[in-house]
Design a protein around this motif. Sequence first.
Motif, mmCIF file in Angstrom:
data_model
loop_
_atom_site.group_PDB
_atom_site.id
_atom_site.type_symbol
_atom_site.label_atom_id
_atom_site.label_comp_id
_atom_site.label_asym_id
_atom_site.label_seq_id
_atom_site.Cartn_x
_atom_site.Cartn_y
_atom_site.Cartn_z
ATOM 1 N N UNK A 1 5.570 -4.445 -1.447
ATOM 2 C CA UNK A 1 5.314 -3.340 -0.519
ATOM 3 C C UNK A 1 3.856 -3.321 -0.080
ATOM 4 N N UNK A 2 2.937 -3.453 -1.018
ATOM 5 C CA UNK A 2 1.519 -3.390 -0.654
ATOM 6 C C UNK A 2 1.075 -4.617 0.132
ATOM 7 N N UNK A 3 1.740 -5.722 -0.060
ATOM 8 C CA UNK A 3 1.467 -6.889 0.779
ATOM 9 C C UNK A 3 1.864 -6.589 2.218
ATOM 10 N N UNK A 4 3.023 -5.980 2.386
ATOM 11 C CA UNK A 4 3.514 -5.633 3.726
ATOM 12 C C UNK A 4 2.649 -4.571 4.402
ATOM 13 N N UNK A 5 2.145 -3.613 3.621
ATOM 14 C CA UNK A 5 1.364 -2.517 4.212
ATOM 15 C C UNK A 5 -0.124 -2.853 4.318
ATOM 16 N N UNK A 6 -0.546 -3.950 3.717
ATOM 17 C CA UNK A 6 -1.945 -4.350 3.782
ATOM 18 C C UNK A 6 -2.852 -3.620 2.812
ATOM 19 N N UNK B 1 -4.537 -1.779 -4.058
ATOM 20 C CA UNK B 1 -3.437 -1.448 -4.958
ATOM 21 C C UNK B 1 -2.650 -2.696 -5.322
ATOM 22 N N UNK B 2 -2.523 -3.610 -4.372
ATOM 23 C CA UNK B 2 -1.828 -4.864 -4.670
ATOM 24 C C UNK B 2 -2.512 -5.591 -5.818
ATOM 25 N N UNK B 3 -3.839 -5.634 -5.799
ATOM 26 C CA UNK B 3 -4.559 -6.334 -6.868
ATOM 27 C C UNK B 3 -4.394 -5.612 -8.210
#
Length: 93
Positions: A72-77, A81-83
């Motif tokens: 999800x965070x990859x898609x939203x940029x 949070x992704x890290x």
Amino acid sequence: MVEQNPADGFSRYGLAIEYVNLGELPTAVEQFRLLLEHNPTYAAAYFHGGQTLEKLGRIEEAKAIYSKGIDVTTQTGDAHTRSELQAALNLLP
């Protein structure tokens, strides 16, 4: 507030965190699940939901929620949070 508007992400997140703070972890997990059901891009819920699952010893479920949060965070940029999600996932056995 959650009863009046069950889809309100901010209120549901606050309720889930309050359950964590009270040590009512299974109820907190359910609140994180409901939050993500209504607000699938609420990134913090993936991180804190995963942490709560870890505290309950539900490691495979924690891995799954972290992985979904990474997607999800990859898609939203949302790189920050992704890290955090990736770091949490990497720490699991």
